[in-house]
Design a protein around this motif. Structure first.
Motif, PDB file in Angstrom:
ATOM      1  N   MET A   1      -6.823 -10.913  -2.531  1.00  0.00           N
ATOM      2  CA  MET A   1      -5.147 -10.754  -2.331  1.00  0.00           C
ATOM      3  C   MET A   1      -4.928 -12.136  -2.212  1.00  0.00           C
ATOM      4  N   ASN A   2      -3.810 -12.433  -2.801  1.00  0.00           N
ATOM      5  CA  ASN A   2      -3.462 -13.861  -2.708  1.00  0.00           C
ATOM      6  C   ASN A   2      -2.791 -14.031  -1.471  1.00  0.00           C
ATOM      7  N   GLU A   3      -2.709 -15.037  -0.723  1.00  0.00           N
ATOM      8  CA  GLU A   3      -2.421 -15.497   0.507  1.00  0.00           C
ATOM      9  C   GLU A   3      -0.903 -15.237   0.792  1.00  0.00           C
ATOM     10  N   PHE A   4      -0.121 -15.201  -0.071  1.00  0.00           N
ATOM     11  CA  PHE A   4       1.208 -15.088  -0.326  1.00  0.00           C
ATOM     12  C   PHE A   4       1.708 -13.935   0.329  1.00  0.00           C
ATOM     13  N   TRP A   5       1.072 -12.794  -0.579  1.00  0.00           N
ATOM     14  CA  TRP A   5       1.265 -11.428  -0.434  1.00  0.00           C
ATOM     15  C   TRP A   5       0.931 -10.947   1.009  1.00  0.00           C
ATOM     16  N   HIS A   6      -0.256 -11.380   1.463  1.00  0.00           N
ATOM     17  CA  HIS A   6      -1.039 -10.703   2.704  1.00  0.00           C
ATOM     18  C   HIS A   6      -0.310 -11.365   3.924  1.00  0.00           C
ATOM     19  N   ASP A   7       0.315 -12.694   3.772  1.00  0.00           N
ATOM     20  CA  ASP A   7       0.998 -13.087   4.770  1.00  0.00           C
ATOM     21  C   ASP A   7       2.637 -12.621   4.890  1.00  0.00           C
ATOM     22  N   LEU A   8       3.035 -12.037   3.783  1.00  0.00           N
ATOM     23  CA  LEU A   8       4.323 -11.497   3.765  1.00  0.00           C
ATOM     24  C   LEU A   8       4.401 -10.241   4.272  1.00  0.00           C
ATOM     25  N   GLU A   9       3.148  -9.413   4.111  1.00  0.00           N
ATOM     26  CA  GLU A   9       3.244  -8.041   4.480  1.00  0.00           C
ATOM     27  C   GLU A   9       2.989  -7.962   6.169  1.00  0.00           C
ATOM     28  N   ILE A  10       2.111  -8.885   6.374  1.00  0.00           N
ATOM     29  CA  ILE A  10       2.029  -9.099   8.144  1.00  0.00           C
ATOM     30  C   ILE A  10       3.320  -9.506   8.683  1.00  0.00           C
ATOM     31  N   LYS A  11       3.977 -10.396   8.043  1.00  0.00           N
ATOM     32  CA  LYS A  11       5.209 -10.751   8.743  1.00  0.00           C
ATOM     33  C   LYS A  11       6.452  -9.467   8.708  1.00  0.00           C
ATOM     34  N   LEU A  12       6.232  -8.580   7.329  1.00  0.00           N
ATOM     35  CA  LEU A  12       7.241  -7.714   7.651  1.00  0.00           C
ATOM     36  C   LEU A  12       6.624  -6.588   8.545  1.00  0.00           C
ATOM     37  N   ARG A  13       5.526  -6.368   8.756  1.00  0.00           N
ATOM     38  CA  ARG A  13       4.957  -5.481   9.554  1.00  0.00           C
ATOM     39  C   ARG A  13       5.501  -5.825  11.084  1.00  0.00           C
ATOM     40  N   ALA A  14       5.311  -7.142  11.213  1.00  0.00           N
ATOM     41  CA  ALA A  14       5.844  -7.583  12.788  1.00  0.00           C
ATOM     42  C   ALA A  14       7.293  -7.231  12.772  1.00  0.00           C
ATOM     43  N   MET A  15       7.951  -7.579  11.981  1.00  0.00           N
ATOM     44  CA  MET A  15       9.463  -7.434  11.934  1.00  0.00           C
ATOM     45  C   MET A  15       9.885  -6.008  12.008  1.00  0.00           C
ATOM     46  N   GLU A  16       8.966  -4.960  11.491  1.00  0.00           N
ATOM     47  CA  GLU A  16       9.214  -3.637  11.642  1.00  0.00           C
ATOM     48  C   GLU A  16       9.020  -3.101  12.970  1.00  0.00           C
ATOM     49  N   ALA A  17       7.975  -3.693  13.917  1.00  0.00           N
ATOM     50  CA  ALA A  17       7.685  -3.163  15.041  1.00  0.00           C
ATOM     51  C   ALA A  17       8.469  -3.842  16.013  1.00  0.00           C
ATOM     52  N   GLU A  18       9.081  -5.137  15.603  1.00  0.00           N
ATOM     53  CA  GLU A  18      10.082  -5.781  16.642  1.00  0.00           C
ATOM     54  C   GLU A  18      11.464  -4.937  16.583  1.00  0.00           C
ATOM     55  N   GLU A  19      11.738  -4.100  15.708  1.00  0.00           N
ATOM     56  CA  GLU A  19      13.005  -3.511  15.242  1.00  0.00           C
ATOM     57  C   GLU A  19      14.057  -4.245  15.487  1.00  0.00           C
ATOM     58  N   GLU A  20      14.338  -5.653  15.185  1.00  0.00           N
ATOM     59  CA  GLU A  20      15.502  -6.230  15.222  1.00  0.00           C
ATOM     60  C   GLU A  20      16.282  -6.167  13.827  1.00  0.00           C
ATOM     61  N   TYR A  21      15.574  -5.604  12.692  1.00  0.00           N
ATOM     62  CA  TYR A  21      16.028  -5.590  11.519  1.00  0.00           C
ATOM     63  C   TYR A  21      16.393  -4.135  11.295  1.00  0.00           C
ATOM     64  N   ASP A  22      17.215  -3.970  10.529  1.00  0.00           N
ATOM     65  CA  ASP A  22      17.482  -2.411   9.847  1.00  0.00           C
ATOM     66  C   ASP A  22      16.211  -1.745   9.233  1.00  0.00           C
ATOM     67  N   LEU A  23      15.735  -0.814  10.083  1.00  0.00           N
ATOM     68  CA  LEU A  23      14.580  -0.058   9.392  1.00  0.00           C
ATOM     69  C   LEU A  23      14.614   0.554   8.171  1.00  0.00           C
ATOM     70  N   PHE A  24      15.655   0.613   7.414  1.00  0.00           N
ATOM     71  CA  PHE A  24      15.839   1.254   6.037  1.00  0.00           C
ATOM     72  C   PHE A  24      15.424  -0.055   5.291  1.00  0.00           C
ATOM     73  N   ALA A  25      16.013  -1.127   5.552  1.00  0.00           N
ATOM     74  CA  ALA A  25      15.864  -2.295   4.853  1.00  0.00           C
ATOM     75  C   ALA A  25      14.353  -2.937   4.772  1.00  0.00           C
ATOM     76  N   ILE A  26      13.808  -2.835   5.772  1.00  0.00           N
ATOM     77  CA  ILE A  26      12.299  -3.356   5.968  1.00  0.00           C
ATOM     78  C   ILE A  26      11.404  -2.111   5.324  1.00  0.00           C
ATOM     79  N   GLY A  27      11.812  -0.722   5.541  1.00  0.00           N
ATOM     80  CA  GLY A  27      11.043   0.293   4.885  1.00  0.00           C
ATOM     81  C   GLY A  27      11.297   0.308   3.402  1.00  0.00           C
ATOM     82  N   TYR A  28      12.423  -0.466   2.796  1.00  0.00           N
ATOM     83  CA  TYR A  28      12.653  -0.576   1.344  1.00  0.00           C
ATOM     84  C   TYR A  28      11.582  -1.484   0.840  1.00  0.00           C
ATOM     85  N   VAL A  29      11.631  -2.554   1.583  1.00  0.00           N
ATOM     86  CA  VAL A  29      10.932  -3.844   1.167  1.00  0.00           C
ATOM     87  C   VAL A  29       9.406  -3.731   1.189  1.00  0.00           C
ATOM     88  N   ILE A  30       8.923  -3.217   2.345  1.00  0.00           N
ATOM     89  CA  ILE A  30       7.188  -3.330   2.350  1.00  0.00           C
ATOM     90  C   ILE A  30       6.668  -2.546   1.162  1.00  0.00           C
TER      91      ILE A  30
END
Length: 82
Positions: A1-30
């Motif tokens: 797995m390219n590091e970009f994709w891996h790092d991005l997924e980790i960041k999005l999962r952290a954003m999802e856990a923090e619940e600071e962003y719209d969950l629909f939007a994060i759920g769409y992007v992941i």
């Protein structure tokens, strides 16, 4: 797995856990990240991978007829994640 994709997924999962962003939007992007990665060529630079992702998500948003309000939320998630 390219590091970009891996790092991005980790960041999005952290954003999802923090619940600071719209969950629909994060759920769409992941899942879009995983789908865009499958479409991308191997050994892309981070900038090239980012362009593939942005094009893929834009195409998906258009195909899914996402509302303007939800598009804005998705763009906020992407901007913060990238």
């Amino acid at each position: 797995m390219n590091e970009f994709w891996h790092d991005l997924e980790i960041k999005l999962r952290a954003m999802e856990a923090e619940e600071e962003y719209d969950l629909f939007a994060i759920g769409y992007v992941i899942p879009q990240v995983a789908l865009a990665e499958k479409e991308a060529a191997e050994n892309l630079s981070a900038e090239q991978a980012k362009e593939v992702l942005l094009r893929y998500i834009q195409r998906s948003i258009d195909q899914d007829n996402i509302s303007d309000a939800d598009r804005h939320l998705i763009e906020e998630v992407l901007t913060s994640a990238l």
